[in-house]
Design a protein around this motif. Sequence first.
Motif, PDB file in Angstrom:
ATOM      1  N   ARG A  33       0.934  -1.260  -0.019  1.00  0.00           N
ATOM      2  CA  ARG A  33      -0.072  -0.051  -0.071  1.00  0.00           C
ATOM      3  C   ARG A  33       0.898   1.316   0.192  1.00  0.00           C
ATOM      4  N   ASP A  34       0.452   2.239  -0.804  1.00  0.00           N
ATOM      5  CA  ASP A  34       1.186   3.465  -0.766  1.00  0.00           C
ATOM      6  C   ASP A  34       0.285   4.502  -0.810  1.00  0.00           C
ATOM      7  N   GLN A  35       0.125   5.454   0.005  1.00  0.00           N
ATOM      8  CA  GLN A  35      -0.832   6.323   0.165  1.00  0.00           C
ATOM      9  C   GLN A  35      -0.630   7.581   0.768  1.00  0.00           C
ATOM     10  N   VAL A  36      -1.057   8.780   0.689  1.00  0.00           N
ATOM     11  CA  VAL A  36      -1.195  10.051   1.352  1.00  0.00           C
ATOM     12  C   VAL A  36      -2.410   9.985   2.057  1.00  0.00           C
ATOM     13  N   LEU A  37      -2.227  10.416   3.479  1.00  0.00           N
ATOM     14  CA  LEU A  37      -3.428  10.245   4.477  1.00  0.00           C
ATOM     15  C   LEU A  37      -3.467  11.830   5.131  1.00  0.00           C
ATOM     16  N   GLU A  38      -4.580  12.253   4.965  1.00  0.00           N
ATOM     17  CA  GLU A  38      -4.947  13.533   5.533  1.00  0.00           C
ATOM     18  C   GLU A  38      -6.386  13.866   5.961  1.00  0.00           C
ATOM     19  N   ARG A  52      -0.765  15.195   7.764  1.00  0.00           N
ATOM     20  CA  ARG A  52      -0.580  14.842   6.224  1.00  0.00           C
ATOM     21  C   ARG A  52       0.564  13.904   6.275  1.00  0.00           C
ATOM     22  N   ARG A  54       2.464  10.591   4.156  1.00  0.00           N
ATOM     23  CA  ARG A  54       2.746   9.417   3.318  1.00  0.00           C
ATOM     24  C   ARG A  54       2.936   8.229   4.065  1.00  0.00           C
ATOM     25  N   VAL A  56       3.645   3.883   3.266  1.00  0.00           N
ATOM     26  CA  VAL A  56       3.662   2.947   2.496  1.00  0.00           C
ATOM     27  C   VAL A  56       3.957   1.683   3.462  1.00  0.00           C
ATOM     28  N   GLU A  68       5.509  -0.553   8.131  1.00  0.00           N
ATOM     29  CA  GLU A  68       4.870   0.616   7.760  1.00  0.00           C
ATOM     30  C   GLU A  68       6.039   1.773   7.685  1.00  0.00           C
TER      31      GLU A  68
END
Length: 158
Positions: A33-38, A52, A54, A56, A68
């Motif tokens: 999984r690779d995402q930006v969370l905000e 905010r 990032r 992975v 993680e």
Amino acid sequence: MEVQWMNHTGFVVSDIERSLAFYRDLLGLSIERDQVLEGDFISEVVGYPDARLRIVYLGAGDQRHSVELIQYLNPAGDAVALPQRHQVGATHLGIIVDDLDAFYADLSAKGVRFVNPPATRPNPVYPAASKGCYMQDPDGNWLELLERGPAPPDATSV
């Protein structure tokens, strides 16, 4: 009430691309999984307004446990001195590998920092490791590489 399983081990890193070059390209882990969370949820979870991140997740392909990697984009993190291995608060991630001597030779040649070459345990009893050594990722997080012999036919532990 019970713990169902161990999901991941998280490391806050300074540069996610540099960390991916280490964990993905050198160690051979796969991105899960690779995402930006905000937004409100992640801000509440981590306790920083307007957070905010990032994030992975990387794994060995078995979906059992992930590493993680977290880079705080807001608030940006500052580098701090990590505790020595023997100090309270020090952490490490243990990784079982198939050929520790080969990992050590290859990663050492590529500049990875090790504490020691693989140490060999005399007469290990499965699932105890037969060899082990410590190394650091680019941010100084500790990893313990372990090799163990094959499981006996009656083994119930992985």
